[in-house]
Scaffold this active site. Structure first.
Site, PDB file in Angstrom:
ATOM      1  CB  SER A  16      50.215  40.853  34.314  1.00 26.42           C
ATOM      2  OG  SER A  16      49.865  41.651  33.200  1.00 26.42           O
ATOM      3  CG  HIS A  41      52.421  37.601  31.898  1.00 20.58           C
ATOM      4  ND1 HIS A  41      52.474  36.386  31.246  1.00 20.58           N
ATOM      5  CD2 HIS A  41      51.348  38.255  31.386  1.00 20.58           C
ATOM      6  CE1 HIS A  41      51.466  36.313  30.393  1.00 20.58           C
ATOM      7  NE2 HIS A  41      50.777  37.438  30.445  1.00 20.58           N
ATOM      8  CG  ASP A  43      50.043  40.976  29.424  1.00 20.81           C
ATOM      9  OD1 ASP A  43      49.761  39.859  28.959  1.00 20.81           O
ATOM     10  OD2 ASP A  43      50.022  41.249  30.634  1.00 20.81           O
ATOM     11  CG  MET A  45      47.598  43.592  24.594  1.00 20.11           C
ATOM     12  SD  MET A  45      46.245  44.161  25.626  1.00 20.11           S
ATOM     13  CE  MET A  45      46.476  43.111  27.069  1.00 20.11           C
ATOM     14  CG  HIS A  74      50.242  36.704  26.802  1.00 21.03           C
ATOM     15  ND1 HIS A  74      49.192  36.981  27.659  1.00 21.03           N
ATOM     16  CD2 HIS A  74      49.699  36.043  25.750  1.00 21.03           C
ATOM     17  CE1 HIS A  74      48.063  36.506  27.137  1.00 21.03           C
ATOM     18  NE2 HIS A  74      48.346  35.950  25.975  1.00 21.03           N
ATOM     19  CG  MET A  76      47.201  38.666  24.177  1.00 16.82           C
ATOM     20  SD  MET A  76      46.814  39.480  25.739  1.00 16.82           S
ATOM     21  CE  MET A  76      48.442  39.999  26.226  1.00 16.82           C
ATOM     22  CG  MET A 145      44.436  33.767  27.585  1.00 13.68           C
ATOM     23  SD  MET A 145      45.504  34.846  28.558  1.00 13.68           S
ATOM     24  CE  MET A 145      44.382  36.191  28.975  1.00 13.68           C
ATOM     25  N   GLY A 150      43.034  41.056  26.520  1.00 16.26           N
ATOM     26  CA  GLY A 150      42.854  42.452  26.097  1.00 16.26           C
ATOM     27  C   GLY A 150      42.913  43.456  27.230  1.00 16.26           C
ATOM     28  CG  PHE A 151      40.641  45.467  28.247  1.00 17.22           C
ATOM     29  CD1 PHE A 151      41.127  46.759  28.063  1.00 17.22           C
ATOM     30  CD2 PHE A 151      39.914  44.868  27.229  1.00 17.22           C
ATOM     31  CE1 PHE A 151      40.869  47.448  26.885  1.00 17.22           C
ATOM     32  CE2 PHE A 151      39.657  45.547  26.047  1.00 17.22           C
ATOM     33  CZ  PHE A 151      40.137  46.846  25.876  1.00 17.22           C
ATOM     34  N   GLY A 153      41.896  43.409  35.029  1.00 16.19           N
ATOM     35  CA  GLY A 153      40.788  43.712  35.923  1.00 16.19           C
ATOM     36  C   GLY A 153      39.463  43.060  35.583  1.00 16.19           C
ATOM     37  CG  ASP A 178      47.377  36.237  31.779  1.00 15.97           C
ATOM     38  OD1 ASP A 178      47.096  37.090  32.634  1.00 15.97           O
ATOM     39  OD2 ASP A 178      47.830  36.514  30.646  1.00 15.97           O
ATOM     40  N   GLY A 180      42.238  37.470  36.024  1.00 19.41           N
ATOM     41  CA  GLY A 180      41.400  37.357  37.219  1.00 19.41           C
ATOM     42  C   GLY A 180      42.032  36.514  38.318  1.00 19.41           C
ATOM     43  N   GLY A 200      47.862  40.653  37.507  1.00 21.66           N
ATOM     44  CA  GLY A 200      48.098  42.067  37.236  1.00 21.66           C
ATOM     45  C   GLY A 200      47.448  42.934  38.296  1.00 21.66           C
ATOM     46  CB  SER A 201      44.046  44.350  38.660  1.00 19.02           C
ATOM     47  OG  SER A 201      43.448  43.220  38.130  1.00 19.02           O
TER      48      SER A 201
HETATM   49  C1  DX5 Z   1      44.931  40.148  29.754  1.00 17.80           C
HETATM   50  C2  DX5 Z   1      46.394  39.955  29.984  1.00 17.80           C
HETATM   51  C3  DX5 Z   1      46.723  39.707  31.399  1.00 17.80           C
HETATM   52  C4  DX5 Z   1      46.276  40.820  32.313  1.00 17.80           C
HETATM   53  C5  DX5 Z   1      45.684  40.149  33.500  1.00 17.80           C
HETATM   54  O1  DX5 Z   1      44.675  40.140  28.414  1.00 17.80           O
HETATM   55  O2  DX5 Z   1      46.883  38.855  29.231  1.00 17.80           O
HETATM   56  O3  DX5 Z   1      48.080  39.374  31.599  1.00 17.80           O
HETATM   57  O4  DX5 Z   1      47.280  41.687  32.725  1.00 17.80           O
HETATM   58  O5  DX5 Z   1      45.164  41.113  34.322  1.00 17.80           O
HETATM   59  P1  DX5 Z   1      44.398  40.767  35.651  1.00 17.80           P
HETATM   60  O6  DX5 Z   1      45.354  39.992  36.516  1.00 17.80           O
HETATM   61  O7  DX5 Z   1      44.049  42.099  36.187  1.00 17.80           O
HETATM   62  O8  DX5 Z   1      43.208  39.940  35.273  1.00 17.80           O
HETATM   63 ZN    ZN Z   2      48.914  38.055  29.682  1.00 18.27          ZN
END
Ligand code: DX5
Ligand code: ZN
Length: 224
Positions: A16, A41, A43, A45, A74, A76, A145, A150-151, A153, A178, A180, A200-201
């Site tokens: 991500s 991926h 994102d 927003m 994706h 959002m 999800m 939104g974020f 981590g 997607d 955690g 992502g993280s």
């Molecule tokens: C969250 C995003 C994810 C995000 C996941 O709203 O849709 O794609 O980057 O981040 P991690 O992998 O850190 O949970």
């Molecule tokens: Zn995403």
């Protein structure tokens, strides 16, 4: 270009971009590709549907040009209708929308497909799978999800494993997960039937190639 419809029973990883260095996006994606990632991926927003603001079609178009991997958007965003055509023109290969943010889901999925992209829905943690039951014929993939959008981590919501299992009882469509996703949670989701692991993280906390590879391998072992 088809990604989800040609996935078969393979399990794949996707970085991500949210956790990447936005000033070096292409290089960061290439590093994850070295670790076996097969999809990016992306994102988007809008500070309405989610309380965060990221990037849109212009950045997607640059990334599509700069990397070899297919780009999966994706969205959002509230009322994404006006953004579908620009993302198609940017060259992304798939687009998922949040059905909670869409008034006419059938129409938007048809617009995505008519533009030559694969169409997906991204379900918030408490949105039931039954909400999209009548949209299944118009979908190429379902994104579960496993955090609130939104974020990056955030902590993985464990009940989402059962949700993946339920969706796989409803349909053969590939499931993307997607939020955690780590070396620890990816196997739980893969065992339940998820095939596209977005992280992502967990990818960008260290060397992206190494971290991506760990997640993919852990998921593949669990999928069997
Ligand atoms: C969250 C995003 C994810 C995000 C996941 O709203 O849709 O794609 O980057 O981040 P991690 O992998 O850190 O949970
Ligand atoms: Zn995403």
């Amino acid at each position: 270009m088809a990604f989800f419809t040609e996935l078969g029973d393979r399990v794949v990883g996707a970085p991500s971009i949210l956790a990447a260095d936005f000033a070096n996006l292409a290089a960061e994606v290439r590093q994850a590709a070295e670790g076996g990632a097969e999809l990016v991926h992306f994102d988007a927003m809008d500070n309405h549907f989610v309380p965060n603001l990221t990037v849109g079609p212009a950045v997607a178009a640059s990334l599509v040009e700069a990397v070899d991997l297919p780009v999966d958007a994706h969205l959002m965003v509230d009322n994404p209708d006006n953004l579908i055509q620009p993302f198609i023109e940017a060259g992304v290969t798939s687009i998922s929308v949040q059905p909670e943010a869409v008034t006419h889901l059938h129409r938007i999925l048809e617009v995505i497909r008519n533009g030559g992209c694969e169409a997906g829905v991204a379900l918030n943690p408490t949105t039931p799978p039954e909400f999209i039951e009548w949209a299944l014929p118009y979908l190429d993939y379902i994104l579960v999800m496993s955090v609130n959008p939104g974020f990056g981590g955030q902590s993985f919501i464990p009940e989402m494993v059962e949700k993946v299992r339920r969706i796989k009882q409803m349909t053969d469509l590939p499931v993307q997960v997607d939020g955690g996703i780590t070396e620890e949670t990816a196997p739980l989701m893969a065992e339940a039937g998820a095939q596209v692991l977005v992280a992502g993280s967990a990818v960008y906390k260290g060397d992206p190639a190494t971290e991506m590879r760990k997640i993919i391998e852990a998921a593949r072992r669990a999928a069997g």
